[in-house]
Design an enzyme around this catalytic site. Sequence first.
Site, PDB file in Angstrom:
ATOM      1  N   CYS A  15       0.834  -1.203   0.000  1.00 39.52           N
ATOM      2  CA  CYS A  15       0.000   0.000   0.000  1.00 39.52           C
ATOM      3  C   CYS A  15       0.868   1.252   0.000  1.00 39.52           C
ATOM      4  O   CYS A  15       0.595   2.226   0.718  1.00 39.52           O
ATOM      5  CB  CYS A  15      -0.966   0.002   1.185  1.00 39.52           C
ATOM      6  SG  CYS A  15      -0.230  -0.354   2.787  1.00 39.52           S
ATOM      7  N   GLY A  16       1.941   1.205  -0.776  1.00 41.21           N
ATOM      8  CA  GLY A  16       2.805   2.366  -0.909  1.00 41.21           C
ATOM      9  C   GLY A  16       3.487   2.733   0.399  1.00 41.21           C
ATOM     10  O   GLY A  16       3.932   1.872   1.159  1.00 41.21           O
TER      11      GLY A  16
END
Length: 294
Positions: A91-92
């Site tokens: 998720c980055g």
Amino acid sequence: MASLKDLRNRIASVKATQKITKAMQMVAAAKLRRAQEAAEAARPYSQRMASVLANITQAVGGGGDAPALMTGTGRDDVHLLVVATAERGLCGGFNSQIARFARDHAKRLTASGKTVKILTVGKKGFDILRRDFGAQIIDRVELRDVKQIGFANADQIARKVIKLFEEGQFDVCTLFYSEFKSVISQIPTALQIIPAAAPAASGAQAGAATAVYEYEPEPGEILSDLIPRNISVQIFRALLENAAGEMGAKMSAMDSATRNAGDIINKLSITYNRQRQAQITKELIEIISGAEAL
């Protein structure tokens, strides 16, 4: 230089990865809507409870009727940081932003001579913070098996924090999470929950706060029940904000990964076609040269 077979295998591998990232993007987009609605629905309740808490706190003042969760221990020596992150990655920079924000806060407290203790909520926060603060992590909570975050999960964490406070293990507790703004914007946030910081009223609330209220039972007795409930509510809101932020960050990360995979496939395809064309041209030259030799 890679052979044609190696290039074909690599193109097939990247295409398979692209299908996975595209599927994860679609799943995150489907979950984002529900998570965003839950986070937005929790905000008015938590804000209203904070307003009610501020009103009752004004009635009590700082007298002896005020519970310890509101007034604190009178010291500022030991700080407990409750760091809430996601259970999974991909998720980055969502998890790393929260952990970095908490880590910087912990370093400032340590530099000023304070003792720092950490309680992590979420596997990723524990994995990141244990590198620098492994000795300071006193407990961890994982919600990996929880399909949908409920108030019971937040209440369990709040009871754990309150028990640590009653045992005298810390003086100040700060909650770290990421407030959801949009799909591409999640803001790391720090909220002091013990001692309960009474929010400043503004506008219409400031005018309403001047009204005189009569309480039944006594304000101190109400606060004894309301402050633990408020801690649970604020933790619940933090978990919902994190869930929405995680899905938003994951959707953006998987979208970028899908587009990057497409770029890699295009470059590999061009390399494959050029190499294949060069090989065909070489074979034609060898055939023509052999024919002329005859």
